[in-house]
Design a protein around this motif. Structure first.
Motif, PDB file in Angstrom:
ATOM      1  N   VAL A   1      -8.738  -1.385 -15.654  1.00 53.10           N
ATOM      2  CA  VAL A   1      -7.581  -0.489 -15.651  1.00 53.10           C
ATOM      3  C   VAL A   1      -6.907  -0.506 -14.275  1.00 53.10           C
ATOM      4  O   VAL A   1      -5.673  -0.601 -14.161  1.00 53.10           O
ATOM      5  CB  VAL A   1      -8.011   0.949 -16.026  1.00 53.10           C
ATOM      6  CG1 VAL A   1      -6.858   1.934 -15.781  1.00 53.10           C
ATOM      7  CG2 VAL A   1      -8.452   1.011 -17.476  1.00 53.10           C
TER       8      VAL A   1
ATOM      9  N   LEU B   1      -6.125   1.851 -21.820  1.00 50.08           N
ATOM     10  CA  LEU B   1      -6.557   3.243 -21.741  1.00 50.08           C
ATOM     11  C   LEU B   1      -6.552   3.916 -23.119  1.00 50.08           C
ATOM     12  O   LEU B   1      -7.434   4.711 -23.432  1.00 50.08           O
ATOM     13  CB  LEU B   1      -5.651   4.021 -20.777  1.00 50.08           C
ATOM     14  CG  LEU B   1      -5.901   3.791 -19.284  1.00 50.08           C
ATOM     15  CD1 LEU B   1      -4.819   4.466 -18.455  1.00 50.08           C
ATOM     16  CD2 LEU B   1      -7.285   4.294 -18.884  1.00 50.08           C
TER      17      LEU B   1
ATOM     18  N   THR C   1     -14.683  -1.510 -17.270  1.00 44.13           N
ATOM     19  CA  THR C   1     -13.458  -1.099 -17.958  1.00 44.13           C
ATOM     20  C   THR C   1     -12.516  -0.391 -16.992  1.00 44.13           C
ATOM     21  O   THR C   1     -11.305  -0.655 -16.964  1.00 44.13           O
ATOM     22  CB  THR C   1     -13.785  -0.172 -19.141  1.00 44.13           C
ATOM     23  OG1 THR C   1     -14.657  -0.858 -20.052  1.00 44.13           O
ATOM     24  CG2 THR C   1     -12.512   0.230 -19.879  1.00 44.13           C
ATOM     25  N   LEU C   2     -13.056   0.523 -16.194  1.00 36.34           N
ATOM     26  CA  LEU C   2     -12.229   1.240 -15.220  1.00 36.34           C
ATOM     27  C   LEU C   2     -11.677   0.284 -14.160  1.00 36.34           C
ATOM     28  O   LEU C   2     -10.522   0.428 -13.709  1.00 36.34           O
ATOM     29  CB  LEU C   2     -13.045   2.350 -14.556  1.00 36.34           C
ATOM     30  CG  LEU C   2     -13.438   3.510 -15.491  1.00 36.34           C
ATOM     31  CD1 LEU C   2     -14.372   4.480 -14.773  1.00 36.34           C
ATOM     32  CD2 LEU C   2     -12.198   4.238 -15.996  1.00 36.34           C
ATOM     33  N   ASN C   3     -12.469  -0.701 -13.769  1.00 38.35           N
ATOM     34  CA  ASN C   3     -11.976  -1.702 -12.814  1.00 38.35           C
ATOM     35  C   ASN C   3     -10.827  -2.512 -13.406  1.00 38.35           C
ATOM     36  O   ASN C   3      -9.865  -2.858 -12.712  1.00 38.35           O
ATOM     37  CB  ASN C   3     -13.109  -2.644 -12.383  1.00 38.35           C
ATOM     38  CG  ASN C   3     -14.064  -1.978 -11.411  1.00 38.35           C
ATOM     39  OD1 ASN C   3     -13.687  -1.039 -10.699  1.00 38.35           O
ATOM     40  ND2 ASN C   3     -15.292  -2.460 -11.368  1.00 38.35           N
TER      41      ASN C   3
END
Length: 319
Positions: A137, A152, A133-135
């Protein structure tokens, strides 16, 4: 008899005259203990105990049998039927109070442990989900800032609800649960794009209440262990179907499916691979709330349908 032995400020005692009446009361509220005479008309204490054990474990609903017979085989029959303890008649007040306090205390301790376990299991978030998920973003920050902000926002909404421990044992409006599911699916669809197709079929059901975090684990299991094990991905169907007396909630996918042993392990609450943890935990919580758990239909290579039933509230019509 028990009303005179047990102090009313500490115990609330409900008395019935038959095993059939006792069974009818099980769904009315949560009970801490069942005390039954072995010798009763129409249904013996042994039979009542066996029927209760089909729905409740030894720690979920303790059973104390009263018996005028103390032969070893009579006592053994009670324990084999599923009783936790027995007291010989005539009953001594101090003895039965001690047995009752012991059984209810054990139930309370086990229940607290189960709630902590449920909170922990339901709140677990797989590291790969966080990292991916962070990747996503980071990747969107270079190509689509609006989409990044939306991702986000949904991720924040999902995390807030995942760690909402105070509601773990409460019933919540189904729309609140579906809101968590939508946030989770938004994140997954950003990650997997065209590999994940979602079809919603939701009937009007604003009065329906279900345990916190029961649909989301089913959806997560379908994606992780069903659809995404296939290179081309697949479809997931989320249905809330309102019938006359009940509502069926189901999550169906066209993924890899499960074998019979996996289904049996989940329904019998046996330990095994990590793929069944979410389903096992959800199955246990549904049984505690509604008396019945998950129904699983699956064919290896063709997909899986996981569903559960919630009885509709009876609406009274006055003229």
């Amino acid at each position: 008899m028990l009303e005179t032995i047990l102090p009313p400020e500490k115990y609330e005692v409900t008395t019935v005259t038959s095993g059939k009446e006792a069974l009818a009361l099980l769904d009315k509220k949560e009970w801490d203990l069942v005390i039954s005479d072995i010798m009763m008309p129409q249904m013996s204490g042994y039979e009542l105990t066996r029927l209760i054990r089909e729905r409740y474990s030894l720690t979920e609903l303790p059973i104390l049998l009263l018996t005028a017979r103390s032969e070893p085989r009579d006592i053994q029959s009670g324990f084999l039927a599923g009783a936790n303890d027995y007291v010989k008649k005539p009953v001594e007040a101090l003895e039965i109070r001690s047995r009752i306090e012991g059984l209810t205390t054990i139930k309370k301790v086990v229940q607290e442990q189960l709630q902590l376990e449920a909170a922990w299991l339901q709140a677990q978030i797989q590291p790969h989900f966080l990292f991916n998920t962070l990747n996503a973003v980071i990747a969107l920050s270079d190509i689509d800032l609006d989409k990044m902000r939306n991702l986000l926002e949904e991720f924040s909404h999902f995390l807030r609800h995942k760690f909402k421990f105070q509601n773990m044992d409460e019933l919540i409006p189904i729309e609140e649960e579906l809101s968590v599911v939508r946030s989770y699916l938004y994140i997954e669809q950003v990650r997997y794009e065209n590999r994940l197709q979602v079809i919603w079929e939701i009937d009007e059901c604003e009065d329906l209440r279900i345990p916190f975090l029961t649909i989301q684990p089913l959806v997560e299991n379908a994606i992780r262990h069903g659809i995404m094990k296939r290179i081309h991905g697949g479809q997931i169907f989320i249905r809330v179907s309102v019938r006359e007396t009940y509502t069926e909630i189901s999550v169906e996918d066209d993924g890899t499916g499960m074998d019979k042993d996996t289904i049996l392990r989940i329904k019998e609450t046996r330990a095994g691979s990590k793929s069944g943890v979410g389903l096992i935990n959800t199955n246990l919580r549904l049984k505690r709330h509604f008396g019945t758990g998950l129904e699983i239909e699956s064919t290896p290579g063709h997909g899986t349908k996981v569903s559960f039933i919630v009885k509709n509230k009876v609406r009274l019509v006055t003229k």
